[in-house]
Design a protein around this motif. Structure first.
Motif, short mmCIF file in Angstrom:
data_model
loop_
_atom_site.label_atom_id
_atom_site.label_comp_id
_atom_site.label_asym_id
_atom_site.label_seq_id
_atom_site.Cartn_x
_atom_site.Cartn_y
_atom_site.Cartn_z
N LEU A 99 0.84 -1.19 0.00
CA LEU A 99 0.00 0.00 0.00
C LEU A 99 0.88 1.25 0.00
O LEU A 99 1.90 1.29 0.71
CB LEU A 99 -0.91 0.00 1.23
CG LEU A 99 -1.92 -1.15 1.30
CD1 LEU A 99 -2.57 -1.21 2.68
CD2 LEU A 99 -2.97 -1.01 0.22
N PRO A 100 0.52 2.27 -0.77
CA PRO A 100 1.38 3.47 -0.88
C PRO A 100 1.55 4.20 0.45
O PRO A 100 0.58 4.57 1.10
CB PRO A 100 0.62 4.36 -1.89
CG PRO A 100 -0.28 3.42 -2.63
CD PRO A 100 -0.67 2.37 -1.63
N LEU A 103 -0.05 7.79 0.97
CA LEU A 103 -1.47 8.01 1.27
C LEU A 103 -1.71 7.98 2.79
O LEU A 103 -0.93 7.42 3.55
CB LEU A 103 -2.31 6.93 0.60
CG LEU A 103 -2.23 6.82 -0.92
CD1 LEU A 103 -3.14 5.71 -1.41
CD2 LEU A 103 -2.61 8.15 -1.58
N ARG A 108 -5.46 4.42 2.36
CA ARG A 108 -4.93 3.07 2.13
C ARG A 108 -6.01 2.02 2.41
O ARG A 108 -6.13 1.04 1.68
CB ARG A 108 -3.71 2.82 3.03
CG ARG A 108 -2.45 3.56 2.59
CD ARG A 108 -1.22 3.03 3.30
NE ARG A 108 -1.25 3.28 4.73
CZ ARG A 108 -0.73 4.35 5.31
NH1 ARG A 108 -0.15 5.28 4.58
NH2 ARG A 108 -0.79 4.50 6.63
N ARG A 109 -6.79 2.25 3.46
CA ARG A 109 -7.86 1.30 3.80
C ARG A 109 -8.90 1.23 2.69
O ARG A 109 -9.31 0.15 2.27
CB ARG A 109 -8.51 1.70 5.11
CG ARG A 109 -9.60 0.74 5.57
CD ARG A 109 -10.05 1.02 6.99
NE ARG A 109 -10.61 2.35 7.15
CZ ARG A 109 -10.03 3.35 7.81
NH1 ARG A 109 -8.85 3.18 8.39
NH2 ARG A 109 -10.62 4.53 7.91
N ALA A 112 -7.48 -0.68 -0.37
CA ALA A 112 -7.46 -2.14 -0.19
C ALA A 112 -8.86 -2.73 -0.27
O ALA A 112 -9.08 -3.78 -0.90
CB ALA A 112 -6.80 -2.49 1.15
N ILE A 131 -5.20 -5.38 6.97
CA ILE A 131 -4.20 -4.36 6.68
C ILE A 131 -3.19 -4.35 7.81
O ILE A 131 -3.55 -4.23 8.98
CB ILE A 131 -4.85 -2.97 6.52
CG1 ILE A 131 -5.84 -3.01 5.34
CG2 ILE A 131 -3.79 -1.89 6.30
CD1 ILE A 131 -6.62 -1.72 5.17
N HIS A 143 3.77 -0.40 4.35
CA HIS A 143 2.35 -0.63 4.62
C HIS A 143 1.87 -1.69 3.62
O HIS A 143 2.18 -1.61 2.43
CB HIS A 143 1.55 0.66 4.44
CG HIS A 143 1.94 1.74 5.38
ND1 HIS A 143 1.45 1.84 6.66
CD2 HIS A 143 2.81 2.78 5.24
CE1 HIS A 143 1.97 2.88 7.27
NE2 HIS A 143 2.81 3.47 6.43
N HIS A 144 1.11 -2.67 4.09
CA HIS A 144 0.69 -3.74 3.18
C HIS A 144 -0.61 -4.36 3.67
O HIS A 144 -1.05 -4.12 4.79
CB HIS A 144 1.79 -4.79 3.05
CG HIS A 144 2.16 -5.45 4.35
ND1 HIS A 144 2.97 -4.83 5.29
CD2 HIS A 144 1.81 -6.66 4.89
CE1 HIS A 144 3.12 -5.64 6.33
NE2 HIS A 144 2.42 -6.75 6.12
N GLN A 185 -4.00 2.37 -7.70
CA GLN A 185 -3.06 3.13 -6.88
C GLN A 185 -2.75 4.49 -7.49
O GLN A 185 -2.68 5.49 -6.78
CB GLN A 185 -1.77 2.33 -6.70
CG GLN A 185 -1.90 1.13 -5.80
CD GLN A 185 -0.57 0.46 -5.61
OE1 GLN A 185 0.24 0.83 -4.77
NE2 GLN A 185 -0.32 -0.57 -6.42
#
Length: 280
Positions: A99-100, A103, A108-109, A112, A131, A143-144, A185
Motif C-alpha cells: 500500500l502506498p 497516502l 490506504r484502507r 485495499a 491491513i 504498509h501492506h 493506486q
C-alpha cells in the motif's frame, strides 16, 4: 498510468495459495492475518492470534447474495475447509499487496477494500482483508495488506464451484489484477496530490536497466540494525558496516542519482518546449 516524468514508487501484488499439501489451513491463515482466534472444526485446533501486533484493520467483503453466515470469519473459513476433501486441496488464495506510504491510513484502507470488492464481484468469492502496519524494526514505508479469498464462488446456497480461471496461467487473470491494482493506486495517488506513480511491469518490460541489490541474510541484517541503532543513539548518520549493506547502499544511491538526472533532463525538455510555446 503515470504521466511522463512522474516519480516511480514501488509496486507489489503477489498471488499465493494456501494448501494442505504444505501443512497449512484456511482457518490458521485467516486467524493470523486478522489477529483473531478461530477454532478449526475439522481438526479441533485453536488458532489464537489475538496478541498479534500491527493489524490496523480487518474486514470481510462477500458477494451480495452470499448467506448471512459468510459474514462471520470463523464460519466462513471453517466452511472453506469443510468444502475440500482431498489431503492436498488448495483451501484459500491470497493476494499480498503493498500500500502506498504516500497516502493516509484512511486512503490506504479504502484502496485495499476497493480492490477486495472488485475481486469479489469478478470472481464471486469472499475476501478477508487484513491491513498490516510496517514492522517496528523494518522499513516504515512497508504498509501492506493481505486479501485472503475463498477458492470457490459463494452464493445463496453457500460455497460452490472452484475459481479455475485463477489456477490457469493462460487465463491472464493474475496479470490483469496486477495491472488493475497499479491503475487503482495511481488514481489514489493523483487524487492525494502525490507525484509518485507505480508500474506493475518489470523493469525489463519497461525498458529500464536496473542494477541489482544483493539479498541480506539474517546475520547481515542484524549487524546493520545494531549499527543503525548505535548511530541513532550517538546522533550521527548511519553508515552500512557489512559488505552487502555497503553494496546495496551504493546501488540505491546510484539509482537515485540516475532518477534525479532523468527527471532534470525531462524538466529541461519541458522548459524548452514551454519557452518555445510562449515565444511562438
Amino acid at each position: 498510468m503515470a504521466s511522463k516524468g512522474a516519480a516511480m514508487a514501488s509496486f507489489h501484488l503477489a498471488v499465493k495459495t494456501i494448501s494442505r499439501s504444505a501443512g497449512r489451513s484456511a482457518t490458521a491463515a485467516a486467524a493470523y492475518r486478522a489477529g483473531v482466534e478461530i477454532t478449526d472444526e475439522r481438526t479441533g485446533l485453536v488458532h489464537d492470534y489475538t496478541r498479534k501486533q500491527g493489524v490496523e484493520h480487518n474486514a470481510l467483503v462477500v458477494p451480495a447474495d452470499a448467506p448471512a453466515w459468510a459474514n462471520n470469519r470463523a464460519a466462513l473459513w471453517n466452511a472453506a475447509e469443510q468444502a475440500e476433501t482431498r489431503k492436498n486441496s488448495t483451501v484459500a488464495r491470497e493476494y499480498e499487496i503493498a500500500l502506498p506510504a504516500e497516502l493516509s491510513a484512511e486512503a490506504r484502507r479504502e484502496l485495499a477494500l476497493g480492490l477486495a470488492r472488485e475481486i469479489s464481484e469478478r470472481h464471486g468469492v469472499a475476501v478477508d482483508v487484513a491491513i498490516h502496519a510496517p514492522g517496528r524494526e523494518g522499513d516504515q514505508r512497508n504498509h501492506h495488506a493481505h486479501l485472503l479469498t475463498t477458492t470457490r464462488r459463494i452464493g445463496p446456497e453457500g460455497l460452490g464451484e472452484k475459481t479455475r480461471e485463477l489456477d490457469q496461467k493462460t487465463s491472464g487473470e493474475v496479470e490483469r489484477w496486477r495491472g488493475r491494482w497499479a491503475e487503482m493506486q495511481n488514481v489514489a495517488l493523483e487524487r492525494a496530490g502525490s507525484v509518485e506513480r507505480v508500474d506493475h511491469r518489470s523493469h525489463q518490460r519497461q525498458g529500464i536497466e536496473q542494477e541489482a541489490t544483493v539479498h541480506m541474510g539474517p546475520s547481515a541484517t542484524a549487524m546493520e540494525r545494531r549499527a543503525e541503532h548505535q548511530a541513532m543513539r550517538e546522533g550521527r548518520a548511519y553508515e552500512p558496516v557489512t559488505m552487502v549493506g555497503q553494496h546495496n547502499a551504493g546501488v540505491i544511491e546510484r539509482r537515485g542519482l540516475r532518477q534525479y538526472m532523468a527527471q532534470s533532463a525531462r524538466s529541461c525538455d519541458f522548459g524548452q518546449v514551454e519557452e518555445r510555446t510562449l515565444n511562438a
